[in-house]
Structure formats: C-alpha cells, structure tokens
Design an enzyme around this catalytic site. Structure first.
Site, mmCIF file in Angstrom:
data_model
loop_
_atom_site.group_PDB
_atom_site.id
_atom_site.type_symbol
_atom_site.label_atom_id
_atom_site.label_comp_id
_atom_site.label_asym_id
_atom_site.label_seq_id
_atom_site.Cartn_x
_atom_site.Cartn_y
_atom_site.Cartn_z
ATOM 1 N N GLU A 159 9.051 -4.513 10.397
ATOM 2 C CA GLU A 159 9.468 -3.195 9.891
ATOM 3 C C GLU A 159 10.006 -2.310 11.013
ATOM 4 O O GLU A 159 9.337 -2.111 12.044
ATOM 5 C CB GLU A 159 8.292 -2.499 9.173
ATOM 6 C CG GLU A 159 8.696 -1.135 8.630
ATOM 7 C CD GLU A 159 7.763 -0.571 7.568
ATOM 8 O OE1 GLU A 159 6.857 -1.288 7.103
ATOM 9 O OE2 GLU A 159 7.963 0.607 7.210
ATOM 10 N N GLU A 214 -1.691 -5.546 8.365
ATOM 11 C CA GLU A 214 -0.852 -4.998 9.429
ATOM 12 C C GLU A 214 -1.468 -5.247 10.800
ATOM 13 O O GLU A 214 -2.686 -5.166 10.964
ATOM 14 C CB GLU A 214 -0.680 -3.481 9.228
ATOM 15 C CG GLU A 214 0.052 -3.135 7.948
ATOM 16 C CD GLU A 214 0.322 -1.634 7.810
ATOM 17 O OE1 GLU A 214 0.021 -0.860 8.743
ATOM 18 O OE2 GLU A 214 0.849 -1.251 6.746
ATOM 19 N N LYS A 223 -1.518 -9.322 2.516
ATOM 20 C CA LYS A 223 -0.757 -8.903 3.707
ATOM 21 C C LYS A 223 -1.618 -7.918 4.488
ATOM 22 O O LYS A 223 -2.293 -7.075 3.878
ATOM 23 C CB LYS A 223 0.569 -8.249 3.312
ATOM 24 C CG LYS A 223 1.350 -7.728 4.531
ATOM 25 C CD LYS A 223 2.799 -7.393 4.218
ATOM 26 C CE LYS A 223 3.016 -6.062 3.567
ATOM 27 N NZ LYS A 223 2.547 -4.903 4.377
ATOM 28 N N ASP A 265 -1.238 -6.064 -0.415
ATOM 29 C CA ASP A 265 -1.633 -5.443 0.852
ATOM 30 C C ASP A 265 -3.143 -5.186 0.886
ATOM 31 O O ASP A 265 -3.735 -4.811 -0.136
ATOM 32 C CB ASP A 265 -0.954 -4.071 0.986
ATOM 33 C CG ASP A 265 0.266 -4.115 1.894
ATOM 34 O OD1 ASP A 265 0.414 -5.079 2.669
ATOM 35 O OD2 ASP A 265 1.073 -3.174 1.810
ATOM 36 N N ASP A 289 0.831 -1.214 0.000
ATOM 37 C CA ASP A 289 0.000 0.000 0.000
ATOM 38 C C ASP A 289 0.864 1.262 0.000
ATOM 39 O O ASP A 289 0.349 2.374 -0.104
ATOM 40 C CB ASP A 289 -1.041 -0.006 1.127
ATOM 41 C CG ASP A 289 -0.430 -0.034 2.503
ATOM 42 O OD1 ASP A 289 0.805 -0.148 2.615
ATOM 43 O OD2 ASP A 289 -1.204 0.044 3.494
ATOM 44 N N SER A 290 2.200 1.079 0.053
ATOM 45 C CA SER A 290 3.102 2.226 -0.161
ATOM 46 C C SER A 290 2.878 2.824 -1.546
ATOM 47 O O SER A 290 3.305 3.939 -1.812
ATOM 48 C CB SER A 290 4.566 1.802 -0.003
ATOM 49 O OG SER A 290 4.863 0.713 -0.864
#
Ligand code: KIV
Length: 257
Positions: free
Chosen positions: A183, A115, A113, A83, A44-45
């Site tokens: 991270e 978080e 993915k 993501d 999602d970056s």
C-alpha cells in the site's frame, strides 16, 4: 469453480492480474462476486466506510465478525479474505491464532490479512500458516499504524525505508504468506518487490506492476466522503443516489407517487 490461494499463486506465474475489492455487507459482496472479482476482502476500512469511525483503530473483533458473516453469505466464487482488527493479533502469535481461528470458523472466510512485517509479524504469520490458517500480508502504508506514521503518508520514499519494506515482504513470504498487499509505496519499489517474490503482490497506490490491484469499493464507486489521491473512482454513486433520493422526494411531495 471457487477460487483458492493456489489459483492466486498460479496466476502470478501465468502473468494473469488479480482483481481484488473490499466488501462490508451481503448485497455488495454478492454483486462483486457475480461481477467476477477474484478476491473479496472484508477490509478493516469498513470501520470508516460502513461504521463512520475516523480511523480503522476502533473496530472491534465482534464488529468485524458481524460484517464478515454477512459478506460471506454473498460470496460463492471469490476467495474471501478477512482483515484482523487492530490489537486483535499484535499481542502474540497465540492471540493471532485464536482470533484467526475464530474468523475462519465463524465467518467462512478462507484466509486472514494482517498488517506489518519483520520481525514480529513474520513470526506470527509463520505460527498461523503452520497451523492451517492462510495469511495475506500487508506492508507499506499500514493504516493501523497511522499514528506512528503521523498520517496516511507514502512509505518507502528513502533508500533505508525502501530496503526495510523489501525485507519485510521477503520475510513474510518466507513465513508462509500466500500474497502481500503493498500500500502507497513508490511504483519502482513495488515492481522490485513483485519481481523478487514468488507469491503475488496486490497493490493499492503502488503502481501497475503489481500482480494484482485492490481498491476500497466505496472509493471505486464514488461513495466515500474522503478518499486517498491514488484511489481511482469508476462511478459517482454519491451523486446517483442523491439524484434518485431527490427525484423520489419530489414525487412524494407533489403526490405523483
Ligand atoms: O482495509 C482495507 O480495505 C485494506 C485494503 C485497502 C487493502 O486493507
């Protein structure tokens, strides 16, 4: 041979490091795939590097699906992971299932993915993996929580926070995650987690003892307008592109081209 989640688990046992990079469009994905990258993450970056948002928070599911479909068209060998955008999965395991299901059905990604860790996300990971959706976890500095952290700060620096992150990683493995991104946490904490878990850890700003490494490809290529200190660049494409554009402009303006 296409790479699956089982290769990643085997590679951890064999001590073979995993190479992961992000992609946000077809051409980049095809280049990474042909260069032999093991895991391509539609991170999602892309909200920041491809769409110009200030954080990952505004990214919508529709935007993510659009980019993930383009990436998938360029990938034939790497494991493709996508993501889940902010607030597309946090509400409930059921919401995560319907969004994760859409991602797999509509994009061709093999895994999602998400978080966060224990307890809420571990429950969600369990719900998804029990229903056939492979999940990569992500703990430490989870950028979707940037406002809760008060910035992109290193996590796990004191003993209590380090213990919390270790417990989250253990809970995600127990919930069925096939790998976990670590991270921006201390190297020693990442090494401890890596040794404790049977599933691979993929680090970003977490030292070289992780089972693999991931970078945002715009950072690796030297394209980003901002990048974290821990992200290493292996090229300066921003300068290369500027030079090429200026050479072209010069030839056009002097009628040499
Ligand atoms: O969104 C992303 O690019 C990521 C990587 C930094 C792991 O989550």
């Amino acid at each position: 041979m296409a790479i699956t989640i089982h290769h990643l688990k085997q590679w951890k046992q064999d001590g073979r490091p995993i190479v992961a990079l992000t992609a946000w469009d077809y051409l980049l994905a095809k280049t990474l795939d042909q260069a032999g990258v093991d895991v391509i993450l539609v991170g999602d970056s892309l909200a920041m590097v491809a769409l110009g948002y200030e954080t990952t928070l505004p990214l919508t599911l529709e935007e993510m699906l659009h980019h993930a479909k383009a990436v998938a068209r360029g990938v034939s060998k790497a494991l493709l992971v996508c993501d889940l955008p902010f607030l597309s999965y946090q509400e409930s395991p059921q919401q995560a299932l319907s969004v994760g299901g859409r991602v797999l059905k509509e994009t061709g990604a093999q895994a999602v993915k998400l978080e966060g860790g224990y307890p809420a996300m571990a429950e969600t990971v369990h719900f998804l993996t029990q229903r056939g959706i492979p999940v990569m976890g992500h703990v430490g500095l989870t950028p979707q929580s940037v406002h809760q952290f008060g910035g992109y700060r290193k996590q796990g620096k004191d003993e209590r926070d380090a213990e919390r992150i270790l417990e989250e990683a253990i809970a995600l493995e127990a919930a069925g995650a096939f790998a976990i991104v670590l991270e921006h946490i201390p190297d020693a904490l990442a090494a401890t987690i890596t040794h404790k878990l049977g599933i691979p850890t993929i680090g970003i700003g977490a030292g070289s003892d992780c089972d693999g490494q991931v970078l945002v490809t715009a950072d690796l290529l030297g394209l980003s307008d901002w990048q974290p200190k821990f992200a290493r660049s292996y090229a300066n494409l921003r300068q290369t592109v500027t030079d090429a554009v200026q050479a072209f402009s010069n030839e056009v303006r002097t009628r040499k081209y």
